[in-house]
Scaffold this active site. Sequence first.
Site, short mmCIF file in Angstrom:
data_model
loop_
_atom_site.label_atom_id
_atom_site.label_comp_id
_atom_site.label_asym_id
_atom_site.label_seq_id
_atom_site.Cartn_x
_atom_site.Cartn_y
_atom_site.Cartn_z
N ASN A 40 58.84 21.72 -26.69
CA ASN A 40 59.33 22.92 -26.01
C ASN A 40 60.05 22.58 -24.71
O ASN A 40 60.20 23.43 -23.83
CB ASN A 40 58.17 23.87 -25.71
CG ASN A 40 57.48 24.38 -26.95
OD1 ASN A 40 56.29 24.15 -27.15
ND2 ASN A 40 58.20 25.07 -27.80
N HIS A 68 59.38 22.88 -33.72
CA HIS A 68 60.70 22.99 -33.09
C HIS A 68 61.41 21.63 -33.00
O HIS A 68 62.34 21.47 -32.21
CB HIS A 68 60.57 23.57 -31.68
CG HIS A 68 60.01 24.96 -31.64
ND1 HIS A 68 60.48 25.96 -32.45
CD2 HIS A 68 59.02 25.51 -30.90
CE1 HIS A 68 59.80 27.08 -32.20
NE2 HIS A 68 58.91 26.82 -31.27
N HIS A 158 49.42 19.88 -35.15
CA HIS A 158 50.25 20.93 -34.54
C HIS A 158 50.15 22.15 -35.44
O HIS A 158 50.83 22.24 -36.48
CB HIS A 158 51.70 20.43 -34.43
CG HIS A 158 52.58 21.28 -33.58
ND1 HIS A 158 52.54 21.24 -32.20
CD2 HIS A 158 53.52 22.20 -33.89
CE1 HIS A 158 53.43 22.06 -31.70
NE2 HIS A 158 54.03 22.69 -32.71
N HIS A 183 50.30 23.37 -30.11
CA HIS A 183 51.11 24.47 -30.62
C HIS A 183 50.76 25.83 -30.04
O HIS A 183 51.64 26.64 -29.78
CB HIS A 183 51.05 24.55 -32.16
CG HIS A 183 51.83 25.71 -32.74
ND1 HIS A 183 53.21 25.80 -32.63
CD2 HIS A 183 51.43 26.81 -33.41
CE1 HIS A 183 53.62 26.91 -33.24
NE2 HIS A 183 52.56 27.55 -33.70
#
Length: 290
Positions: A40, A68, A158, A183
């Site tokens: 992130n 991501h 995650h 996560h």
Amino acid sequence: MRIAFLGDVVGAPGRRALLQCLPDLRGPRRVDVVLANVENTASGSGLLPDQHKRFAEAGVDGMTLGDHAFRKNKIRSALESADDLIRPFNLPGTAWGRGAMTLRKPGLPAVHVITLMGRLFMNGPQAGDPFAALDGWLERLHAQHRDGPPPVIVVEIHAEATSEKVALGWHANGRVAAVVGTHTHVPTADARVLPRPGPDPTIPGDVRPGVGGTAYVTDLGMTGPDDSCLGRRVDRVLSFMTRCVPSPFDVAEGNPHAHGVLIDVDETTGLATAIERYDVAADVGAAPFV
């Protein structure tokens, strides 16, 4: 040896908090290997090559990515060439990059790191069975160390569901040094070294339990702004949740912290002897915030 694993680094506040806490980890905390989930980092979603390079130069030994992982196309070259950056192992084999890494530092045993993505309630890339993926990888890794000291192994799960994370911790118990969850960005209070479990009374002759000694925590929390909704601006999230008004979930700024754990590992067994939470408020009046 002592290993630090920091939770999901969120946006600029998270990047700065991570960089600021590294001298504390290397100095007073006596950390040998620093790991961090960095998925992130780039404005709250994904990682850019210059950010990866900056973290590596500052002393982050290994970095992981989650759902991501591929939000920033520019990270592809680093994913496919860097030895210190991995995406979830149980993604399709055609996905960019690798899902496991081996970190080597002078005077220390190698540290093998794998990140797995959960399947319950997860959006994004479709992942395979994390339990089977871990078993296959561990079998190959332990075979490589059959005639030597046991390997030091750190597993990241995650995932959204706490049940899936807890189950993977017990599944790996006694076979790895640590299982840590990421996560959900909220630090959990269940950090402990798992004990040796007894045999399953419902299975005749069950002798499968591990030997214990695996450090476990359901979620590391995030390295980012605590005055937020999981790292995003509170007003933007509330606008969407209370009035159904679409709003950009920009990264918040207030009260940045570094959240994670410190894990002590017995190098002769490859198992953990202790785990403790690492929760440190950043000094926004000092570099790199100013």
